[in-house]
Design a protein around this motif. Structure first.
Motif, PDB file in Angstrom:
ATOM      1  N   GLY A   1       6.862 -34.924  28.157  1.00 45.90           N
ATOM      2  CA  GLY A   1       7.732 -34.458  29.220  1.00 45.90           C
ATOM      3  C   GLY A   1       9.112 -34.143  28.670  1.00 45.90           C
ATOM      4  N   VAL A   2       9.685 -33.051  29.142  1.00 44.21           N
ATOM      5  CA  VAL A   2      10.969 -32.616  28.627  1.00 44.21           C
ATOM      6  C   VAL A   2      12.085 -33.163  29.500  1.00 44.21           C
ATOM      7  CG1 VAL A   2      12.411 -30.626  28.140  1.00 44.21           C
ATOM      8  CG2 VAL A   2       9.977 -30.534  27.632  1.00 44.21           C
ATOM      9  N   GLY A   3      13.025 -33.857  28.888  1.00 47.42           N
ATOM     10  CA  GLY A   3      14.171 -34.374  29.608  1.00 47.42           C
ATOM     11  C   GLY A   3      15.379 -33.480  29.431  1.00 47.42           C
ATOM     12  N   SER A   4      15.715 -33.127  28.193  1.00 48.81           N
ATOM     13  CA  SER A   4      16.873 -32.291  27.892  1.00 48.81           C
ATOM     14  C   SER A   4      16.598 -31.470  26.647  1.00 48.81           C
ATOM     15  CB  SER A   4      18.122 -33.139  27.649  1.00 48.81           C
ATOM     16  OG  SER A   4      18.567 -33.725  28.841  1.00 48.81           O
ATOM     17  N   GLN A   5      17.304 -30.355  26.569  1.00 43.88           N
ATOM     18  CA  GLN A   5      17.191 -29.475  25.412  1.00 43.88           C
ATOM     19  C   GLN A   5      18.546 -29.390  24.725  1.00 43.88           C
ATOM     20  OE1 GLN A   5      15.423 -25.720  26.280  1.00 43.88           O
ATOM     21  NE2 GLN A   5      15.832 -24.868  24.275  1.00 43.88           N
ATOM     22  N   VAL A   6      18.545 -29.548  23.389  1.00 43.15           N
ATOM     23  CA  VAL A   6      19.758 -29.475  22.587  1.00 43.15           C
ATOM     24  C   VAL A   6      19.515 -28.457  21.486  1.00 43.15           C
ATOM     25  CG1 VAL A   6      21.317 -30.740  21.060  1.00 43.15           C
ATOM     26  CG2 VAL A   6      20.344 -31.881  23.061  1.00 43.15           C
ATOM     27  N   ASP A   7      20.410 -27.477  21.376  1.00 44.78           N
ATOM     28  CA  ASP A   7      20.299 -26.493  20.307  1.00 44.78           C
ATOM     29  C   ASP A   7      20.769 -27.102  18.993  1.00 44.78           C
ATOM     30  OD1 ASP A   7      19.361 -24.492  22.014  1.00 44.78           O
ATOM     31  OD2 ASP A   7      21.386 -23.852  22.532  1.00 44.78           O
ATOM     32  N   ILE A   8      20.056 -26.796  17.910  1.00 45.09           N
ATOM     33  CA  ILE A   8      20.454 -27.261  16.585  1.00 45.09           C
ATOM     34  C   ILE A   8      21.679 -26.454  16.173  1.00 45.09           C
ATOM     35  CG2 ILE A   8      19.750 -27.473  14.176  1.00 45.09           C
ATOM     36  CD1 ILE A   8      16.819 -27.635  15.229  1.00 45.09           C
ATOM     37  N   PRO A   9      22.770 -27.131  15.790  1.00 49.57           N
ATOM     38  CA  PRO A   9      23.994 -26.409  15.431  1.00 49.57           C
ATOM     39  C   PRO A   9      23.780 -25.468  14.238  1.00 49.57           C
ATOM     40  CG  PRO A   9      24.447 -28.747  15.728  1.00 49.57           C
ATOM     41  CD  PRO A   9      22.955 -28.577  15.731  1.00 49.57           C
ATOM     42  N   PRO A  10      24.525 -24.364  14.197  1.00 51.10           N
ATOM     43  CA  PRO A  10      24.429 -23.442  13.061  1.00 51.10           C
ATOM     44  C   PRO A  10      24.755 -24.160  11.754  1.00 51.10           C
ATOM     45  CG  PRO A  10      25.793 -22.515  14.815  1.00 51.10           C
ATOM     46  CD  PRO A  10      25.488 -23.932  15.192  1.00 51.10           C
ATOM     47  N   GLY A  11      24.028 -23.841  10.702  1.00 52.47           N
ATOM     48  CA  GLY A  11      24.264 -24.441   9.395  1.00 52.47           C
ATOM     49  C   GLY A  11      23.459 -25.694   9.126  1.00 52.47           C
ATOM     50  N   VAL A  12      22.863 -26.279  10.157  1.00 50.75           N
ATOM     51  CA  VAL A  12      22.048 -27.476   9.973  1.00 50.75           C
ATOM     52  C   VAL A  12      20.634 -27.038   9.592  1.00 50.75           C
ATOM     53  CG1 VAL A  12      21.040 -29.510  11.080  1.00 50.75           C
ATOM     54  CG2 VAL A  12      23.393 -28.835  11.619  1.00 50.75           C
TER      55      VAL A  12
END
Length: 95
Positions: free
Chosen positions: A2-13
């Motif tokens: 189940g999906v609770g939240s979505q976080v984008d991976i920061p640029p450069g990581v």
């Protein structure tokens, strides 16, 4: 999962990287899954959001502070032999 939240991976990581929420190490497959350039967490993550006029006024007058839930997502990765930290945040629509 189940999906609770979505976080984008920061640029450069770039992989491999470790993910921490409020300083606690998160486990891939248990706490989150990577889907493309984002992480999908199994639980909702809180974001403080915008402060209203009354909250700003009460803070200015010293009546109240801003003690709302605000989850911090940190990405620890290595580049050129150095350990670096980048910060992420839940998407607005998830918070």
């Amino acid at each position: 999962m189940g999906v609770g939240s979505q976080v984008d991976i920061p640029p450069g990581v770039a992989p491999p990287f470790e993910v921490y929420v409020n300083g606690v190490l998160q486990e891939p497959g248990t706490d989150f899954e990577q889907v493309g350039p984002s992480l999908l967490f199994t639980r909702p993550l809180a974001r403080e959001g915008k402060l209203g006029t009354m909250r700003w006024l009460s803070m200015l007058l010293g009546v109240a502070g801003t003690y709302r839930k605000n989850d911090q997502v940190d990405f620890v990765y290595t580049r050129d032999g150095r350990r670096l930290v980048a910060h992420g945040a839940p998407r607005e629509e998830d918070a």
